[in-house]
Design a protein around this motif. Structure first.
Motif, PDB file in Angstrom:
ATOM      1  N   UNK A  18      -4.239   3.132  -0.643  1.00 48.78           N
ATOM      2  CA  UNK A  18      -3.499   2.116  -0.422  1.00 48.78           C
ATOM      3  C   UNK A  18      -2.676   2.087  -1.467  1.00 48.78           C
ATOM      4  N   UNK A  19      -3.178   1.508  -2.440  1.00 44.03           N
ATOM      5  CA  UNK A  19      -2.834   0.425  -3.791  1.00 44.03           C
ATOM      6  C   UNK A  19      -1.754   0.882  -4.460  1.00 44.03           C
ATOM      7  N   UNK A  20      -2.456   2.605  -4.462  1.00 44.42           N
ATOM      8  CA  UNK A  20      -0.997   3.418  -5.266  1.00 44.42           C
ATOM      9  C   UNK A  20       0.587   3.487  -4.111  1.00 44.42           C
ATOM     10  N   UNK A  21       0.321   3.490  -3.268  1.00 47.48           N
ATOM     11  CA  UNK A  21       0.690   3.515  -2.304  1.00 47.48           C
ATOM     12  C   UNK A  21       1.695   2.269  -2.618  1.00 47.48           C
ATOM     13  N   UNK A  22       0.946   0.659  -2.472  1.00 44.20           N
ATOM     14  CA  UNK A  22       2.070  -0.075  -2.483  1.00 44.20           C
ATOM     15  C   UNK A  22       2.634  -0.347  -3.812  1.00 44.20           C
ATOM     16  N   UNK A  41      -2.206   0.792   7.652  1.00 41.81           N
ATOM     17  CA  UNK A  41      -2.448   0.176   6.446  1.00 41.81           C
ATOM     18  C   UNK A  41      -1.503   0.993   5.896  1.00 41.81           C
ATOM     19  N   UNK A  42      -1.393   2.384   6.045  1.00 37.98           N
ATOM     20  CA  UNK A  42      -1.192   3.707   4.695  1.00 37.98           C
ATOM     21  C   UNK A  42       0.463   3.004   5.434  1.00 37.98           C
ATOM     22  N   UNK A  43       1.045   2.946   5.838  1.00 36.91           N
ATOM     23  CA  UNK A  43       2.792   3.139   6.518  1.00 36.91           C
ATOM     24  C   UNK A  43       2.727   2.121   6.531  1.00 36.91           C
ATOM     25  N   UNK A  44       2.578   0.926   5.859  1.00 42.61           N
ATOM     26  CA  UNK A  44       2.903  -0.305   5.828  1.00 42.61           C
ATOM     27  C   UNK A  44       3.777  -0.516   4.272  1.00 42.61           C
ATOM     28  N   UNK A  65       0.612   3.004  16.689  1.00 46.08           N
ATOM     29  CA  UNK A  65      -0.411   3.064  15.885  1.00 46.08           C
ATOM     30  C   UNK A  65      -0.079   2.671  14.486  1.00 46.08           C
ATOM     31  N   UNK A  66       1.078   3.371  14.099  1.00 46.42           N
ATOM     32  CA  UNK A  66       1.177   3.405  12.666  1.00 46.42           C
ATOM     33  C   UNK A  66       2.412   2.300  12.438  1.00 46.42           C
ATOM     34  N   UNK A  67       2.518   0.845  13.147  1.00 46.31           N
ATOM     35  CA  UNK A  67       2.821  -0.499  13.484  1.00 46.31           C
ATOM     36  C   UNK A  67       4.621  -0.699  12.544  1.00 46.31           C
ATOM     37  N   UNK A  68       5.180   0.362  13.053  1.00 48.82           N
ATOM     38  CA  UNK A  68       6.343   0.710  13.045  1.00 48.82           C
ATOM     39  C   UNK A  68       7.169  -0.013  14.354  1.00 48.82           C
ATOM     40  N   UNK A  69       8.982  -0.232  13.811  1.00 47.88           N
ATOM     41  CA  UNK A  69       9.631  -0.057  15.264  1.00 47.88           C
ATOM     42  C   UNK A  69       9.534   0.805  16.344  1.00 47.88           C
ATOM     43  N   UNK A  70       9.915   1.808  16.116  1.00 44.88           N
ATOM     44  CA  UNK A  70       9.996   2.605  17.163  1.00 44.88           C
ATOM     45  C   UNK A  70       9.687   4.351  16.465  1.00 44.88           C
TER      46      UNK A  70
END
Ligand SMILES: *Cc1c(COP(=O)(O)O)cnc(C)c1O
Length: 339
Positions: free
Chosen positions: A148-152, A185-188, A46-51
């Motif tokens: 999200x733009x801020x996080x980027x 998308x946030x966690x990216x 769900x988070x788009x992370x490896x683990x």
């Protein structure tokens, strides 16, 4: 009792309790609890992370991030009202030997230019910057969603300087519910992320920390060192898995209830909502300084409603799955009777 102190007060429902009873379990320290393994795989996906790793609490997840990413003597940049700074018992210094560099933000968001300016150089007098932390949604800013733009923008600064970014996403699923933008998308724009299963998602216990497989291998060791290596913990992963699969979409209802409460309060001359209500948190101030927040909290308590003090003159209301629309209407009625 209508308990609006926090979204941590929800209790596991019958289905969750049944899932706990029926959970397939094993020794998770050996990696042999199938329910925990399923929860971790699903959370990573769900988070788009490896683990991902199931940890005892949000605090433990955040602290593990500091312990894995940094070495003692380094500095962590974070927003000056961040949970890690205000509410984790000084753990980053007590446990990881880190010093914190708070930066004032606007609605919880640090200006990327100020973050870049705060990054330390190579002068031998200075600590090195080991980590940048972001909080989304931002608790003290009243559940504010950081775009999200801020996080980027923060992530780009961090990458330019080779510094990892950790997201304290205790309520990240509330950001998803409020915007329709996925947690992935946030966690990216972060290296690691922590989210709470035990707040709006409604599980009784636990958080997830996620990142690269290499990060999680080290996190697993730190969790063991901290005494968080649990055994047949599938009994807790089972309701958490249910919470993760079924409850993210339900958070929209909590947000509607928070807006309903905010709209109702805006009709009262005695009270003022001081935050923009993005999600499930309302911060309320008394407009008349002759009355104290204690008096208001007592008035509510007499009608079996509890809210929390949240700094001088401020009361926090948090909606969650134990709160109905009828409850909100009742709270507004009782608030209207104050003075
Ligand atoms: C609740 C919270 C945490 C800590 O979670 P616990 O499970 O209570 O340790 C961390 N960060 C934020 C923003 C929170 O709201």
């Amino acid at each position: 009792m209508i308990d609006l102190r926090s979204d941590t007060v929800t209790k596991p429902d019958e289905r969750m309790r049944r899932a706990m009873y029926e959970a397939e379990v094993g020794d998770d320290v050996y990696g042999e609890d199938p329910t925990v393994n399923r929860l971790e795989e699903r959370a990573a996906e769900l988070l788009g992370k490896e683990a991902a790793l199931f940890v005892t609490s949000g605090t433990q997840g955040n602290q593990i991030a500091g312990l894995v990413h940094c070495r003692p003597g380094q500095e962590v940049i974070l927003e000056s009202q961040a949970h890690i700074f205000l509410y984790e018992g000084g753990a980053m210094s007590a446990l990881a030997g880190l010093q914190l560099k708070p930066i004032d933000g606007v609605r919880g968001a640090m200006d990327p230019t100020l973050v870049e300016a705060a990054i330390r150089g190579t002068d031998i007098h200075e600590p090195e910057t080991g980590l940048i932390c972001i909080e989304n949604t931002h608790n003290k800013a009243g559940g504010a969603v950081l775009p999200v733009e801020h996080m980027k923008a923060i992530y780009e600064v961090a990458q330019r300087h080779g510094i990892p970014v950790h997201l304290d996403g205790a309520r990240l699923f509330n950001a998803q519910a409020a915007t329709g933008i996925t947690v992935a998308e946030f966690a990216r724009y972060t290296d690691t992320v922590q989210f709470c299963l035990s707040k709006g998602l409604g599980a009784p216990v636990g958080s997830i920390i996620a990142g690269s497989a290499e990060f999680i291998a080290k996190a697993r060791k730190w969790r063991k060192r901290l005494g968080g290596g649990l055994r047949q913990v599938g009994v807790l992963a089972a309701p958490a898995l249910l919470a993760l699969e079924e409850n993210p979409s339900r958070l929209v209802v909590d947000h509607e209830h928070a807006k309903l409460l905010a709209d109702g309060i805006s009709d009262l001359s005695t009270l003022q909502v001081i935050n923009q209500v993005d999600t499930n948190i309302l911060l309320v101030k008394l407009t008349n300084s002759d009355h104290t927040t204690e008096a208001l909290l007592n008035h509510l308590r007499e009608s079996k409603i509890v809210a929390g003090g949240f700094g001088p003159g401020i009361i926090r209301f948090v909606t969650h799955n134990g709160i109905t629309k009828k409850d909100i209407q009742h709270v507004l009625h009782v608030l209207g009777q104050f003075f």
